[in-house]
Design an enzyme around this catalytic site. Structure first.
Site, PDB file in Angstrom:
ATOM      1  CG  HIS A 129      -2.092  -0.980   1.008  1.00 51.67           C
ATOM      2  ND1 HIS A 129      -3.197  -0.713   0.237  1.00 51.67           N
ATOM      3  CD2 HIS A 129      -2.283  -2.243   1.483  1.00 51.67           C
ATOM      4  CE1 HIS A 129      -4.019  -1.740   0.241  1.00 51.67           C
ATOM      5  NE2 HIS A 129      -3.490  -2.694   0.986  1.00 51.67           N
TER       6      HIS A 129
ATOM      7  CG  ASP B 211      -0.724   5.360   0.207  1.00 50.62           C
ATOM      8  OD1 ASP B 211      -1.814   5.046  -0.314  1.00 50.62           O
ATOM      9  OD2 ASP B 211      -0.475   5.237   1.419  1.00 50.62           O
TER      10      ASP B 211
ATOM     11  CD  GLU C 224      -8.846   1.993  -7.943  1.00 53.55           C
ATOM     12  OE1 GLU C 224      -9.249   0.940  -8.462  1.00 53.55           O
ATOM     13  OE2 GLU C 224      -8.907   2.209  -6.718  1.00 53.55           O
TER      14      GLU C 224
END
Length: 321
Positions: free
Chosen positions: A197, A201, A227
């Protein structure tokens, strides 16, 4: 108990005025300083005793030259003094705040007597102003956080839709073109699954910066969640919007995000809906149209941008990318 005489009371009051932590000054009807205590001189940066018998304008000119006293933001000292004179003695009593060159703040109370004499009382309110500014900043920060996506710094879903309502109303009023684009990063779940993750990011932040770089200042970008992003393009027809977004597809293909992995690249798909006849559409229509065009772009192979065709048959909901 014997009451103090008027003379004794005057001496007491004068002594208190001299020793007061508040600044006190008396000017005659011609703006000549008749009295001031040490605190008043100190607050304005004047040498103690230098003000007696001097005109107010001369002392302000001295302060201006020595970079002390009030913070003067006017084009010239004369312009600032003209503004001051227009306010002085305009009423019998007035209170106002003054910021000083050194960053302090004063609360001034002016009281005008029948003969034109004016008593000025100054209180240092720097601490109170600091608290006031901190509270205002905290309030502004809370408002910004409520309307901003923390990860990308973009308007969040709520803020974006507020702006969409405003811009659509403007387009209706002036019959100007406007487009809404919905963008979605392709196969984004794979990025999180493979790289984690934090890498996801990094991709989202990269895409946010990429869009800011390649869109106009008047275009508004929002992160709707995950997204998924949206772009509001005022004063823009569908052909122009397609040209801009398809050029972005090409430009993104030449970029890599080394923070994720050496040579890592990603793509996006997009859908555009145009409010060509603003009076006949609303926000839900635009969102549904752009979302349908986005689904068609993903179904057609991704890494592309499609325009919504109102006469096209609506497809089934898009699958997860």
């Amino acid at each position: 108990m014997q009451q103090p005489s008027a003379a004794s009371l005057s001496k007491i009051l004068l002594r208190d005025a001299v020793d007061s932590d508040n600044g006190i000054a008396v000017l005659d009807a011609n703006n000549i300083f008749l009295f001031h205590n040490r605190a008043f001189a100190c607050m304005f940066g004047f040498p103690d005793g230098a003000m007696l018998g001097k005109h107010y304008d001369d002392m302000m000119a001295w302060a201006y030259t020595h970079r002390s006293g009030p913070l003067i933001e006017a084009a010239s000292l004369d312009e600032w003094l003209a503004h001051v004179h227009s306010r002085q003695r305009s009423v019998r009593f007035r209170a106002f705040e003054v910021d000083l060159v050194d960053g302090r703040w004063l609360l001034l109370n002016e009281q005008v007597h029948a003969g034109g004499e004016m008593v000025v009382l100054c209180t240092d309110i720097t601490k109170q102003k600091k608290v006031e500014f901190e509270l205002k900043q905290a309030h502004a920060d809370l408002q910004r956080l409520a309307l901003t996506d923390e990860l990308t710094g973009m308007p969040n879903r709520r803020h974006f839709f507020q702006q969409l309502d405003t811009e659509l109303a403007r387009a209706r009023r002036y019959r100007h073109p406007m487009c809404l684009a919905m963008l979605d990063l392709d196969h984004f779940k794979r990025v999180n699954d493979r790289y984690g993750h934090p890498a996801g990011d990094a991709v989202l932040r990269h895409f946010a910066a990429f869009m800011r770089q390649h869109l106009r200042a008047v275009d508004m970008i929002g992160r709707l969640g995950g997204e998924e992003f949206a772009i509001l393009l005022p004063e823009t027809g569908v052909e122009e919007a397609l040209f801009v977004l398809r050029r972005m597809v090409e430009q993104l293909a030449r970029q890599t995000v080394e923070a994720v992995a050496p040579g890592f690249a990603y793509t996006f798909s997009g859908g555009v809906a145009a409010a060509d006849d603003a009076n006949s559409v609303d926000c839900k229509w635009l969102l549904a149209g752009a979302d349908q065009a986005l689904y068609q772009a993903k179904s057609g192979g991704r890494n592309r941008v499609n325009a919504y065709l109102p006469d096209a048959k609506a497809p089934a909901p898009a699958d997860a990318a």
